[in-house]
Design a protein around this motif. Structure first.
Motif, PDB file in Angstrom:
ATOM      1  N   PRO A   1       0.823  -1.214   0.000  1.00  0.00           N
ATOM      2  CA  PRO A   1       0.000   0.000   0.000  1.00  0.00           C
ATOM      3  C   PRO A   1       0.856   1.264   0.000  1.00  0.00           C
ATOM      4  N   PRO A   2       0.284   2.377  -0.428  1.00  0.00           N
ATOM      5  CA  PRO A   2       1.037   3.630  -0.494  1.00  0.00           C
ATOM      6  C   PRO A   2       1.700   4.040   0.816  1.00  0.00           C
ATOM      7  N   HIS A   3       1.012   3.850   1.954  1.00  0.00           N
ATOM      8  CA  HIS A   3       1.598   4.309   3.218  1.00  0.00           C
ATOM      9  C   HIS A   3       2.902   3.579   3.519  1.00  0.00           C
ATOM     10  N   HIS A   4       3.001   2.313   3.126  1.00  0.00           N
ATOM     11  CA  HIS A   4       4.212   1.531   3.352  1.00  0.00           C
ATOM     12  C   HIS A   4       5.334   2.008   2.430  1.00  0.00           C
ATOM     13  N   ILE A   5       5.006   2.238   1.167  1.00  0.00           N
ATOM     14  CA  ILE A   5       5.998   2.721   0.205  1.00  0.00           C
ATOM     15  C   ILE A   5       6.521   4.092   0.615  1.00  0.00           C
ATOM     16  N   ILE A   6       5.629   4.966   1.017  1.00  0.00           N
ATOM     17  CA  ILE A   6       6.024   6.323   1.396  1.00  0.00           C
ATOM     18  C   ILE A   6       6.880   6.314   2.659  1.00  0.00           C
ATOM     19  N   ALA A   7       6.515   5.473   3.635  1.00  0.00           N
ATOM     20  CA  ALA A   7       7.298   5.393   4.877  1.00  0.00           C
ATOM     21  C   ALA A   7       8.726   4.933   4.594  1.00  0.00           C
ATOM     22  N   LEU A   8       8.867   3.879   3.788  1.00  0.00           N
ATOM     23  CA  LEU A   8      10.201   3.396   3.447  1.00  0.00           C
ATOM     24  C   LEU A   8      10.959   4.422   2.610  1.00  0.00           C
ATOM     25  N   GLY A   9      10.257   5.010   1.644  1.00  0.00           N
ATOM     26  CA  GLY A   9      10.891   6.006   0.790  1.00  0.00           C
ATOM     27  C   GLY A   9      11.404   7.203   1.574  1.00  0.00           C
TER      28      GLY A   9
ATOM     29  N   ASN B   1     -19.859  10.222  -2.893  1.00  0.00           N
ATOM     30  CA  ASN B   1     -19.199   9.602  -1.745  1.00  0.00           C
ATOM     31  C   ASN B   1     -17.958   8.808  -2.131  1.00  0.00           C
ATOM     32  N   ILE B   2     -18.043   8.100  -3.244  1.00  0.00           N
ATOM     33  CA  ILE B   2     -16.914   7.272  -3.662  1.00  0.00           C
ATOM     34  C   ILE B   2     -16.052   8.011  -4.665  1.00  0.00           C
ATOM     35  N   GLY B   3     -16.690   8.592  -5.682  1.00  0.00           N
ATOM     36  CA  GLY B   3     -15.934   9.209  -6.760  1.00  0.00           C
ATOM     37  C   GLY B   3     -15.102  10.390  -6.316  1.00  0.00           C
ATOM     38  N   LEU B   4     -15.714  11.331  -5.584  1.00  0.00           N
ATOM     39  CA  LEU B   4     -14.964  12.502  -5.164  1.00  0.00           C
ATOM     40  C   LEU B   4     -13.866  12.132  -4.185  1.00  0.00           C
ATOM     41  N   ARG B   5     -14.152  11.173  -3.319  1.00  0.00           N
ATOM     42  CA  ARG B   5     -13.115  10.743  -2.371  1.00  0.00           C
ATOM     43  C   ARG B   5     -11.931  10.129  -3.099  1.00  0.00           C
ATOM     44  N   SER B   6     -12.227   9.259  -4.085  1.00  0.00           N
ATOM     45  CA  SER B   6     -11.127   8.618  -4.815  1.00  0.00           C
ATOM     46  C   SER B   6     -10.394   9.617  -5.701  1.00  0.00           C
ATOM     47  N   LEU B   7     -11.116  10.670  -6.157  1.00  0.00           N
ATOM     48  CA  LEU B   7     -10.492  11.688  -6.987  1.00  0.00           C
ATOM     49  C   LEU B   7      -9.543  12.576  -6.178  1.00  0.00           C
ATOM     50  N   TYR B   8      -9.990  13.018  -5.015  1.00  0.00           N
ATOM     51  CA  TYR B   8      -9.261  14.049  -4.296  1.00  0.00           C
ATOM     52  C   TYR B   8      -8.537  13.543  -3.045  1.00  0.00           C
ATOM     53  N   ILE B   9      -8.957  12.415  -2.501  1.00  0.00           N
ATOM     54  CA  ILE B   9      -8.298  11.870  -1.307  1.00  0.00           C
ATOM     55  C   ILE B   9      -8.068  10.373  -1.525  1.00  0.00           C
ATOM     56  N   PRO B  10      -7.164   9.989  -2.445  1.00  0.00           N
ATOM     57  CA  PRO B  10      -6.920   8.570  -2.666  1.00  0.00           C
ATOM     58  C   PRO B  10      -6.399   7.896  -1.400  1.00  0.00           C
ATOM     59  N   SER B  11      -6.850   6.690  -1.165  1.00  0.00           N
ATOM     60  CA  SER B  11      -6.493   5.967   0.052  1.00  0.00           C
ATOM     61  C   SER B  11      -5.012   5.605   0.077  1.00  0.00           C
ATOM     62  N   ASP B  12      -4.414   5.690   1.267  1.00  0.00           N
ATOM     63  CA  ASP B  12      -3.028   5.251   1.407  1.00  0.00           C
ATOM     64  C   ASP B  12      -2.937   3.777   1.774  1.00  0.00           C
ATOM     65  N   ARG B  13      -4.076   3.098   1.794  1.00  0.00           N
ATOM     66  CA  ARG B  13      -4.104   1.661   2.079  1.00  0.00           C
ATOM     67  C   ARG B  13      -4.501   0.825   0.866  1.00  0.00           C
ATOM     68  N   SER B  14      -5.203   1.440  -0.071  1.00  0.00           N
ATOM     69  CA  SER B  14      -5.628   0.725  -1.278  1.00  0.00           C
ATOM     70  C   SER B  14      -4.551   0.798  -2.346  1.00  0.00           C
ATOM     71  N   GLY B  15      -4.709  -0.016  -3.382  1.00  0.00           N
ATOM     72  CA  GLY B  15      -3.798   0.063  -4.504  1.00  0.00           C
ATOM     73  C   GLY B  15      -3.925   1.399  -5.199  1.00  0.00           C
ATOM     74  N   ASN B  16      -2.848   2.167  -5.254  1.00  0.00           N
ATOM     75  CA  ASN B  16      -2.851   3.472  -5.892  1.00  0.00           C
ATOM     76  C   ASN B  16      -1.459   3.776  -6.423  1.00  0.00           C
ATOM     77  N   ILE B  17      -1.315   4.913  -7.076  1.00  0.00           N
ATOM     78  CA  ILE B  17      -0.029   5.331  -7.637  1.00  0.00           C
ATOM     79  C   ILE B  17       0.652   6.268  -6.645  1.00  0.00           C
ATOM     80  N   VAL B  18       1.938   6.025  -6.414  1.00  0.00           N
ATOM     81  CA  VAL B  18       2.744   6.875  -5.544  1.00  0.00           C
ATOM     82  C   VAL B  18       3.839   7.529  -6.362  1.00  0.00           C
ATOM     83  N   VAL B  19       4.027   8.819  -6.150  1.00  0.00           N
ATOM     84  CA  VAL B  19       5.123   9.557  -6.783  1.00  0.00           C
ATOM     85  C   VAL B  19       5.970  10.203  -5.695  1.00  0.00           C
TER      86      VAL B  19
END
Length: 282
Positions: free
Chosen positions: A202-210, A261-279
């Motif tokens: 998940p993103p939170h793990h990648i970001i913490a290590l990074g 509820n789902i679309g705007l959240r995924s658009l503007y606040i992507p989860s740091d636990r779900s599969g997402n893109i990290v830069v």
């Protein structure tokens, strides 16, 4: 007595360390032999991605997002854990100078043969090796893990190698599955059948290590298929715009609530636990 206790504690630690090392070696052996194990059908499937996949639409959208996030061509890109190199092919076609890396020499041989004679082949090279200890040093403008970091035995070592490979100011982009991936049936089957590694990444793990390694300015972007589920869902669109349908008001309200509820959240606040893109940046 304390000397004996210390001896046994050291012995247990040594045994556990050796067992972990053997487990790592077996997993890496599985990664190296994977493309031989899947046979001709599996190899052709891999070479012809994304068009061979049911999720072709999502994968092409992923590429569009990568192109948008990457520096404009020409730029040097390190494609880590590229397999047979289908992502590397697209990057080279876009005009990037691409190095595709993978632990499987078999996969890279297939990829090299596949692109031989193609117009973009001169912009693409393959490099066999383990992305947890590759020796690149400040050579690339960007590095990508596209569905590959979750196969690492030591993901921090892999991220550290990517960091060293980047020029100052270079970008790291990861596209990885989130929490729960390792428990999915397909992951369990792959681990049992091919002795490969499947981890949650998940993103939170990648970001913490990074961040520990030295990466800065982390940000998370939603995966295209998360947006497709809301913005391009025929059911929601039909309910919103089919004015004469029975129960239109109720259905339209329900769909609009879901989009909100789902679309705007995924658009503007992507989860740091779900599969997402990290830069992240070096």
């Amino acid at each position: 007595m304390s000397d004996k206790r210390g001896f046994w504690q050291k012995s247990v630690i040594a045994v556990r360390t050796r067992a972990a090392k053997l487990e790592d070696e077996m997993a890496k052996a599985g990664e190296k032999s994977y493309f031989n194990a899947i046979g001709d059908v599996g190899q052709n499937f891999s070479l012809n991605k994304p068009f061979s996949c049911d999720a072709c639409d999502f994968m092409l959208a992923d590429l569009a997002v990568l192109f948008h996030l990457l520096p404009v061509p020409p730029a040097s890109i390190l494609d880590l854990g590229c397999g047979t190199g289908w992502t590397s092919h697209f990057l080279a076609r876009r005009g990037y100078d691409v190095t595709g890396q993978d632990i499987s020499e078999e996969a890279l041989a297939l990829g090299t043969k596949f692109v031989a004679g193609m117009e973009f082949a001169g912009s693409l090279r393959f490099c066999a090796g383990d992305y947890e200890n590759i020796g690149f040093d400040r050579e690339f403008d960007a590095a990508i893990f596209y569905d590959s970091l979750h196969h690492a035995e030591d993901e921090k070592a892999a991220l550290a190698c990517a960091y060293r490979a980047l020029k100052p100011g270079g970008l790291l982009i990861t596209h990885e599955p989130g929490e729960g991936h390792s428990l999915q049936a397909a992951s369990i089957d792959a681990m049992a059948t091919y002795s490969v590694t499947e981890k949650d990444m998940p993103p939170h793990h990648i970001i913490a290590l990074g961040s520990e390694i030295g990466f800065i300015r982390p940000r998370i972007y939603p995966l295209p298929h998360n947006l497709f589920a809301v913005l391009y869902n025929p059911k929601h669109i039909k309910n919103v715009y089919r004015f004469k349908a029975k129960g239109f008001v109720r259905n339209a309200i329900q769909s609009l609530k879901m989009i909100r509820n789902i679309g705007l959240r995924s658009l503007y606040i992507p989860s740091d636990r779900s599969g997402n893109i990290v830069v992240m940046e070096k």
